[in-house]
Design an enzyme around this catalytic site. Sequence first.
Site, PDB file in Angstrom:
ATOM      1  N   LYS A   1      38.682  -0.494 -57.817  1.00  0.00           N
ATOM      2  CA  LYS A   1      39.804   0.387 -58.316  1.00  0.00           C
ATOM      3  C   LYS A   1      40.045   0.445 -59.875  1.00  0.00           C
ATOM      4  O   LYS A   1      39.617  -1.097 -60.665  1.00  0.00           O
ATOM      5  CB  LYS A   1      40.827  -0.116 -57.886  1.00  0.00           C
ATOM      6  CG  LYS A   1      41.177  -0.073 -55.853  1.00  0.00           C
ATOM      7  CD  LYS A   1      41.415  -0.941 -55.507  1.00  0.00           C
ATOM      8  CE  LYS A   1      41.738  -0.666 -53.856  1.00  0.00           C
ATOM      9  NZ  LYS A   1      42.511   0.422 -53.336  1.00  0.00           N
ATOM     10  N   ARG A  26      39.735   0.372 -42.633  1.00  0.00           N
ATOM     11  CA  ARG A  26      39.330   0.427 -41.332  1.00  0.00           C
ATOM     12  C   ARG A  26      38.050   0.331 -40.977  1.00  0.00           C
ATOM     13  O   ARG A  26      38.088   0.101 -39.163  1.00  0.00           O
ATOM     14  CB  ARG A  26      39.432   2.547 -41.123  1.00  0.00           C
ATOM     15  CG  ARG A  26      37.957   2.624 -42.397  1.00  0.00           C
ATOM     16  CD  ARG A  26      38.005   3.663 -42.533  1.00  0.00           C
ATOM     17  NE  ARG A  26      39.325   4.269 -43.564  1.00  0.00           N
ATOM     18  CZ  ARG A  26      40.133   5.325 -44.267  1.00  0.00           C
ATOM     19  NH1 ARG A  26      39.018   6.146 -43.737  1.00  0.00           N
ATOM     20  NH2 ARG A  26      40.649   5.341 -45.045  1.00  0.00           N
TER      21      ARG A  26
END
Length: 463
Positions: A243, A317
């Site tokens: 990020k 996820r």
Amino acid sequence: MAPFQFIERQSPFNTSNGKTLPIFAVTPAHIETGSIDPIALDWAKKAGFKAESGAVLLIPSADGHLGGALFGLGANPSDEPFLTGKLARALPAGKWHIETAPLTANRLALGYGLGSYRFERYKSAKTDAPTLLIPADSDATDIKRQLAGVFLARDLINTPTNDMGPEALEAAFRALAAHYKADVSVISGEALLTENFPLVHTVGRASAEAPRLLEMRWGRKGHRKVTLVGKGVCFDTGGLDIKPAASMLLMKKDMGGAANVMGLALMIMDAKLKVDLRVIVPVVENSISANAFRPGDIYKSRKGLTVQIDNTDAEGRLILADALAYADEEKTDLVVDMATLTGAARVALGPDLPPFFTDDDDLARDLAEASLTVDDPVWRMPLYRGYDKDVSARIADLTNAPSGGMAGSITAALFLKRFVTNAKSWVHFDIFGWAQSERPHSPIGGEAQAIRALYHHIGRIAG
């Protein structure tokens, strides 16, 4: 037994039978018609007090000391059900009571309690706070229970990762379980591979602290079986798909799903709801090291489905996939998963309105009703099958990051749905877990979302 507290703090309420200062909660109509205490009315008119929503005016006594306060509700008090939270931050320290208020006792007290929250673990000087005499006709026990659940979620999210890594989150999980005499089991490190949690291990293996799967069991067999699953990414660098710095600033909150299911579990256990409760929290730190998982890797999940890694920043996820598959191996009436999962959910509904996904229309209706009943906003989003093809990969069963970037919260939910096939009902909440601006019932910082609505719903189905 008092509700569990992660951080010990002063109660926002007082039970004093001694002197407490009055708060006159009023609308503009009360000022216009003069239907409040004459001394308060006279002071309000002299000070130009218009009873705007959230306005506070301190009132002197006849001898020049503090005599009370006026609190403005605005023209439509129902527009902000927890407006009394402002009092907890606007009043000076002392003991107070509400003298008059066109509000229900439970809303009044819960709003004040929610607004009283302060995170001062790292402050050298603590703030003296006012306390409110809890109304006699309120459900004081349940209000304190809900506050404990919300505050636990907020405390865990607000704590920085140097003090809330995988080991510390496990310690908090164990402390919660011990308080309510729940059973805990933990699978950690390389044991995740032998016990068939490969995706949890994959995401967390690069961290200095081992990945782990936490499980709590409480309640009685034969009652409605409710399983809560929470994403516990204690910090998310994004992995090798790192990020930018600005996007990492709030990544201590990426365990917000875990924090929220722990807060919900607290409410359920403290209320002794007649459910067979199971709480599953996969815990990792998504770090960068020589053994970090890579874009293009393919791994087999617990369920046997293979997953191609197209973005290491779509890690939540992955750990949820193993946890949900594990949850689904037992016959369950309701599986709830909560996760700070996608930016797409924030684009769609903003930070304060968490979406939920389910293919159970009755459950969706009940959750919407619960949301309105307790003023805990949620919104149903579609599990649109037309996007299901986007979750497929060319050389694996699934991709963790569909190309194109469209409908990201829906495709994430569709990915998770592949791992829940046996539960009677399943619902996925894509929460933000953070308040970006101060509101009457919360300061800026970690936030509990949807758990009061879920508590209300689970209490109803538990009978």
